[in-house]
Design an enzyme around this catalytic site. Structure first.
Site, short mmCIF file in Angstrom:
data_model
loop_
_atom_site.label_atom_id
_atom_site.label_comp_id
_atom_site.label_asym_id
_atom_site.label_seq_id
_atom_site.Cartn_x
_atom_site.Cartn_y
_atom_site.Cartn_z
N GLU A 107 141.30 30.67 41.92
CA GLU A 107 141.94 29.53 42.59
C GLU A 107 141.95 29.71 44.11
O GLU A 107 141.75 28.75 44.87
CB GLU A 107 143.37 29.35 42.08
CG GLU A 107 143.47 29.00 40.60
CD GLU A 107 143.67 30.24 39.72
OE1 GLU A 107 144.36 30.13 38.71
OE2 GLU A 107 143.13 31.31 40.07
N ARG A 111 139.87 27.56 47.02
CA ARG A 111 140.56 26.91 48.14
C ARG A 111 139.98 27.36 49.49
O ARG A 111 139.78 26.54 50.40
CB ARG A 111 142.05 27.21 48.05
CG ARG A 111 142.90 26.52 49.12
CD ARG A 111 143.34 27.50 50.19
NE ARG A 111 144.25 26.90 51.15
CZ ARG A 111 144.96 27.60 52.01
NH1 ARG A 111 144.88 28.92 52.02
NH2 ARG A 111 145.74 27.01 52.90
#
Length: 522
Positions: A107, A111
Site C-alpha cells: 500500500e 502511494r
C-alpha cells in the site's frame, strides 16, 4: 512495456464514482501486474508470496454528449501506480540521508509511486506541452485535479493494523461474513492466545473433522492448515505475514463455557463470533494496548499500531493508520501540496478476496477520524467508498498455498518490493531491504543506488519541477522565506501542516513521527 487501459460503458445518468465494479478494478490490477511488470521482483513460484496494491485513474472519455438518459457513457480505467511488498526496516536501519525505504508494504509503495506519477503530471502542466490530469486553480501557481477524474485505491489484502481485526465466526469459512457495527466498533473486542502460526491447525478442535462444511487438510509438520469447502481451498493461517489479518492459534475448546460466553459476540443471523483474526501490528506507546485475553478478547480496536519487525522495532505505522491519514490529508503529501489548490483524495478503496469485514474497514479508515474538525480550507474527512472484490490475487499467500500444497518447504514472503509508475522514464523500481535490488554495501552512497520513490529522490524531482518554473509564477507558500532542506519545504506547506496538527490533536495523538534530523537532507 505494455500499459493497460480499459474502456467501460455506463448509462448516462451514472455518476463517475459508480462507473466501475470492484471486480473490474481487481481484474485490471491483476492483469497489469501479470502483463506489464517483468519477472524481476516477483515471488519465486511455489515458494514465495507477496501483496499487491495499486491506484486506478477513472475518467469519462472526452467529447461525449449526454442528451439522452439511454445513451451510454464511456469511461477509461487506467492503472497509474502499483506496488508490491510485505516488509519494512527496523529502527536501527533508518538513515538520515533519506535514501532508504523505511516501509515497503504494498500500500505504501503504491502511494509513493502515485506521488511520482503526480510529480510527472505537474511537470507536464508546467511545461504546457501536453495534456495533464491537472487544470489551473484560482490562485497563482496552484493547480487542481480535473473535476471529472477520480482515483480508486486497490489492495489485494486487508490493510494491516486496525482493519485486519476481523471477526471469526463459529463453523464459518473465511472470508467471514460482515458483522454488526456494534461488534466492529466495540473497543473491548480482542482475539486469542499464542501467536505462533505453527499452532494454527490446533484451533477449533471442537469442530467435527468429518463435517461436510469444513475438512482440514494437514500439510507437512509445522505448516498451517488449509480448509476445503465445496472443493475450494482456503487458507486459515497467515503465519508470519507482515501485513493483513492473522488467525488465532488456539482452540476455543480450551476455554470453559463461562469464559467462552464472556468473550464471544454474536454476528447477524445468530452466528457466534468465537474469535477474531489478529494483526501483527503492535500498539504504539501511549495507546491502551491489547489485553491478550482468550477468544474474541485479545485485540482492542481503533488503536494506532506500528508494523512488526524481526527483532528490531519499526517506526512504520500500520497501513490502516496511513490510509486513515490519507483520507484526511490526501495522498499527495506535504511537498506536492505547495502546487495544489486542494488535496488529492481517493474516491474509493477496493480490497481483493481475503478475510474481510466491511465494518472493520469503515471503522479503521473513516470512523476513527470522523469527528475531526476545524480543518483548513479544502481538507476534510472523506466518505471514501469501500468495497470488496471476489477475485483472488494469484500470488497472494492464500493462492500460492493452495497451488503448492504438495510442494516441500515453507512458504515465505517475497523479499523484494516492486514500484511501478505511469511515467515515461524508468517506470519500474525494484528494491530489497529499502535499496535497489542487488545493491552492495560499498555502493550505498551512490545516487545510482537509491530507490526512485525514496524521500530524497522524490525531493529531487520536486526541486527539478520548481526549477522549471519561473519564480514569479511560484505559489505563495514557496516565496515566504528561503527554503533549503526537505524539512524546510515540508514545514512551509502551512495548510497541510495545519490539517496534520488538527488530526494528531483530535484523533491520532500517539502517532510515531521521525525526529526532524531525519529530514535535514538537501
Amino acid at each position: 512495456m505494455l500499459h493497460l487501459r480499459e474502456t467501460t460503458f455506463f448509462w448516462a445518468p451514472a455518476p463517475a464514482q459508480t462507473m466501475w465494479t470492484a471486480d473490474e478494478i481487481a481484474h485490471l490490477c491483476y492483469e497489469h501486474y501479470r502483463t506489464s511488470l517483468p519477472k524481476q521482483g516477483k515471488p519465486e513460484p511455489h515458494r514465495e508470496w507477496t501483496l499487491l496494491a495499486a491506484v486506478v485513474k477513472i475518467q469519462p472519455i472526452a467529447d461525449q454528449t449526454c442528451d439522452s438518459p439511454d445513451k451510454l457513457v464511456q469511461v477509461t480505467k487506467e492503472v497509474v501506480s502499483m506496488g508490491t511488498g510485505t516488509k519494512c526496516i527496523g529502527q536501527s536501519k533508518m538513515r538520515k540521508s533519506g535514501d532508504i525505504l523505511n516501509d515497503s508494504h504494498a500500500e505504501v509503495i503504491a502511494r509513493r509511486s502515485l506521488q511520482r506519477y503526480l510529480l510527472h503530471q505537474l511537470h507536464l502542466v508546467a511545461d504546457m506541452k501536453q495534456d495533464s490530469i491537472f487544470v489551473p486553480g484560482a490562485q497563482r501557481g496552484l493547480w487542481k485535479l480535473r473535476p471529472d477524474l477520480l482515483f480508486v485505491f486497490f489492495s489485494s489484502h486487508t490493510p494491516c493494523g486496525d482493519a485486519s481485526i476481523i471477526p471469526m465466526l463459529e463453523f464459518e469459512d473465511q472470508p467471514c461474513c460482515p458483522v454488526s457495527t456494534n461488534w466492529a466498533s466495540n473497543s473491548s473486542v480482542k482475539a486469542s492466545g499464542n501467536l505462533e502460526a505453527e499452532a494454527a491447525e490446533d484451533k477449533r478442535k471442537c469442530e467435527d473433522p468429518d463435517s461436510p462444511m469444513t475438512k482440514k487438510i494437514r500439510l507437512e509438520p509445522g505448516t498451517p492448515a488449509t480448509e476445503v469447502t465445496n472443493g475450494v481451498a482456503h487458507r486459515q493461517s497467515f503465519g508470519n505475514q507482515e501485513s493483513g489479518p492473522i488467525p488465532p492459534s488456539v482452540s476455543s475448546s480450551n476455554l470453559t463455557s463461562e469464559e467462552l460466553a464472556a468473550v464471544t459476540g454474536m454476528a447477524p443471523g445468530g452466528a457466534k463470533v468465537v474469535d477474531v483474526y489478529r494483526t501483527g501490528a503492535k500498539c504504539v506507546p501511549g495507546e491502551d494496548g491489547d489485553l491478550g485475553m482468550p477468544g474474541a478478547a485479545y485485540h482492542q480496536v481503533g488503536l494506532l499500531r506500528v508494523k512488526p519487525g524481526r527483532g528490531d522495532r519499526t517506526c512504520s505505522m500500520s497501513c490502516s493508520d496511513k490510509l486513515a491519514r490519507w483520507n484526511i490529508l490526501g495522498c499527495q503529501g506535504a511537498l506536492l501540496m505547495h502546487f495544489l489548490e486542494e488535496p488529492i483524495y481517493l474516491s474509493a478503496v477496493v480490497i481483493g478476496k481475503c478475510p474481510y469485514s466491511q465494518e472493520a474497514m469503515q471503522r479503521a479508515l473513516i470512523g476513527r477520524c470522523q469527528n475531526v474538525s476545524a480543518l483548513p480550507k479544502g481538507f476534510g474527512v472523506q466518505e471514501v467508498k469501500i468495497q470488496q472484490s471476489d477475485l483472488l490475487f494469484e500470488q497472494s499467500r492464500c493462492a500460492v498455498q493452495a497451488k503448492s500444497a504438495d510442494s516441500p518447504g515453507r512458504l515465505v514472503p517475497c523479499g523484494a518490493a516492486i514500484s511501478w509508475s505511469a511515467v515515461p522514464e524508468q517506470p519500474l523500481d525494484v528494491t530489497a531491504n529499502g535499496f535497489p535490488q542487488g545493491a552492495t554495501k560499498k555502493g550505498l552512497r551512490s545516487r545510482q543506488v537509491r530507490s526512485r520513490i525514496s524521500k530524497v529522490e522524490l525531493f529531487r524531482s520536486f526541486q527539478k519541477l520548481l526549477s522549471s518554473i519561473s519564480e514569479d509564477k511560484w505559489p505563495d507558500s514557496l516565496r515566504v522565506r528561503k527554503l533549503e532542506t526537505y524539512q524546510d519545504y515540508k514545514e512551509a506547506a502551512s495548510a497541510y501542516q495545519e490539517a496534520w496538527s488538527a488530526l494528531r490533536k483530535q484523533a491520532f495523538g500517539s502517532w510515531i513521527r521521525n525526529p526532524p534530523d531525519y529530514h535535514q537532507f538537501k
